[in-house]
Design an enzyme around this catalytic site. Structure first.
Site, PDB file in Angstrom:
ATOM      1  N   HIS A  83      30.557  13.875 -13.922  1.00 41.07           N
ATOM      2  CA  HIS A  83      31.231  13.601 -12.637  1.00 41.07           C
ATOM      3  C   HIS A  83      32.445  14.520 -12.464  1.00 41.07           C
ATOM      4  O   HIS A  83      32.684  15.050 -11.375  1.00 41.07           O
ATOM      5  CB  HIS A  83      31.734  12.154 -12.578  1.00 41.07           C
ATOM      6  CG  HIS A  83      30.673  11.104 -12.651  1.00 41.07           C
ATOM      7  ND1 HIS A  83      30.667  10.107 -13.597  1.00 41.07           N
ATOM      8  CD2 HIS A  83      29.561  10.901 -11.891  1.00 41.07           C
ATOM      9  CE1 HIS A  83      29.624   9.317 -13.418  1.00 41.07           C
ATOM     10  NE2 HIS A  83      28.938   9.782 -12.395  1.00 41.07           N
TER      11      HIS A  83
ATOM     12  N   LYS B 299      24.294  -3.244  -8.947  1.00 37.33           N
ATOM     13  CA  LYS B 299      24.469  -2.979 -10.381  1.00 37.33           C
ATOM     14  C   LYS B 299      25.417  -4.014 -10.992  1.00 37.33           C
ATOM     15  O   LYS B 299      26.259  -4.586 -10.293  1.00 37.33           O
ATOM     16  CB  LYS B 299      25.057  -1.586 -10.586  1.00 37.33           C
ATOM     17  CG  LYS B 299      24.076  -0.453 -10.286  1.00 37.33           C
ATOM     18  CD  LYS B 299      24.644   0.905 -10.662  1.00 37.33           C
ATOM     19  CE  LYS B 299      23.610   2.006 -10.476  1.00 37.33           C
ATOM     20  NZ  LYS B 299      24.132   3.335 -10.798  1.00 37.33           N
TER      21      LYS B 299
ATOM     22  N   ARG C  60      21.338  16.293 -10.935  1.00 42.61           N
ATOM     23  CA  ARG C  60      21.206  16.651 -12.351  1.00 42.61           C
ATOM     24  C   ARG C  60      19.857  17.276 -12.652  1.00 42.61           C
ATOM     25  O   ARG C  60      19.747  18.207 -13.418  1.00 42.61           O
ATOM     26  CB  ARG C  60      21.375  15.398 -13.228  1.00 42.61           C
ATOM     27  CG  ARG C  60      22.782  14.890 -13.274  1.00 42.61           C
ATOM     28  CD  ARG C  60      22.822  13.531 -13.914  1.00 42.61           C
ATOM     29  NE  ARG C  60      22.067  12.572 -13.120  1.00 42.61           N
ATOM     30  CZ  ARG C  60      21.821  11.335 -13.482  1.00 42.61           C
ATOM     31  NH1 ARG C  60      22.227  10.906 -14.658  1.00 42.61           N
ATOM     32  NH2 ARG C  60      21.154  10.519 -12.700  1.00 42.61           N
TER      33      ARG C  60
ATOM     34  N   SER D 265      26.121   7.476 -17.125  1.00 45.70           N
ATOM     35  CA  SER D 265      27.093   6.477 -17.572  1.00 45.70           C
ATOM     36  C   SER D 265      26.423   5.445 -18.476  1.00 45.70           C
ATOM     37  O   SER D 265      27.021   4.977 -19.451  1.00 45.70           O
ATOM     38  CB  SER D 265      27.723   5.782 -16.359  1.00 45.70           C
ATOM     39  OG  SER D 265      28.348   6.725 -15.539  1.00 45.70           O
TER      40      SER D 265
END
Ligand code: COA
Length: 158
Positions: free
Chosen positions: A17, A41, A90, A128
């Site tokens: 990030h 989440k 990504r 993460s």
């Protein structure tokens, strides 16, 4: 003045990030990094904790502000008076989801566009979730996150 927002869960912020934040801050005059209060989440860190970690790791970048939001991203962008959303890509696997999100946001608010930055190769594998998993087994995660963030993760698993 050019403005953009970089939204995400940031649970917690990683070097991946930070790479996107630094590069976007060079392109835009003002960048707002905003933590989503994501009901979908189950985060390890509260929104407030995530905001504080981001403030700490971005304190040397003068044109970066940290904020949080809930609800629709397109509405938040309009509230911020921003037309540009930054997202990092990504791998090809991110693309389908990101494309769908960008197109939906553009449909909801026609003035809103998404700019994609490709994540630097050395962070392309990072997430993460994997950082938290490694830390939960007591392993060092300082190659993935700044030391101040690593310390906060270890505290959670202690
Ligand atoms: N380097 C390394 N990792 C990265 C990365 C990068 N450059 N960019 C993203 N990631 C990882 C994150 O760590 C995260 O990992 P995790 O799933 O293990 O937690 C994952 O990629 C995705 O995270 P993030 O970028 O935080 O996105 P998100 O999917 O959690 O949230 C929002 C994306 C906030 C933009 C989106 O959910 C949103 O806009 N929500 C609001 C509701 C809305 O408007 N919905 C309609 C739009 S379709």
């Amino acid at each position: 003045m050019s403005k953009a927002i970089y939204p995400g869960s940031f649970d917690p912020v990683t070097y991946g990030h930070i790479d996107i934040i630094r590069r976007a801050a060079k392109i835009f005059d003002e960048l707002t990094v905003s933590v989503l209060n994501n009901k979908v989440k189950t985060p390890l860190f509260s929104v407030d904790e995530r905001v504080k970690m981001l403030q700490e790791v971005c304190k040397d970048i003068p044109n970066v502000k940290i904020d949080s939001f809930s609800g629709l991203l397109a509405d938040y962008a309009s509230e911020c008076g921003t037309d540009v959303i930054i997202r990092g890509l990504r791998a090809i696997t991110d693309f389908e989801y990101e494309l769908q999100m960008a197109q939906t946001n553009h449909k909801i608010a026609e003035h809103v566009d998404t700019v994609f930055l490709t994540t630097s190769l050395e962070y392309a594998y990072l997430s993460s979730t994997t950082v938290k998993e490694v830390a939960s087994f007591g392993k060092d995660v300082t190659q993935f996150v700044p030391p101040c963030v690593a310390e906060k993760i270890y505290e959670k698993y202690r």
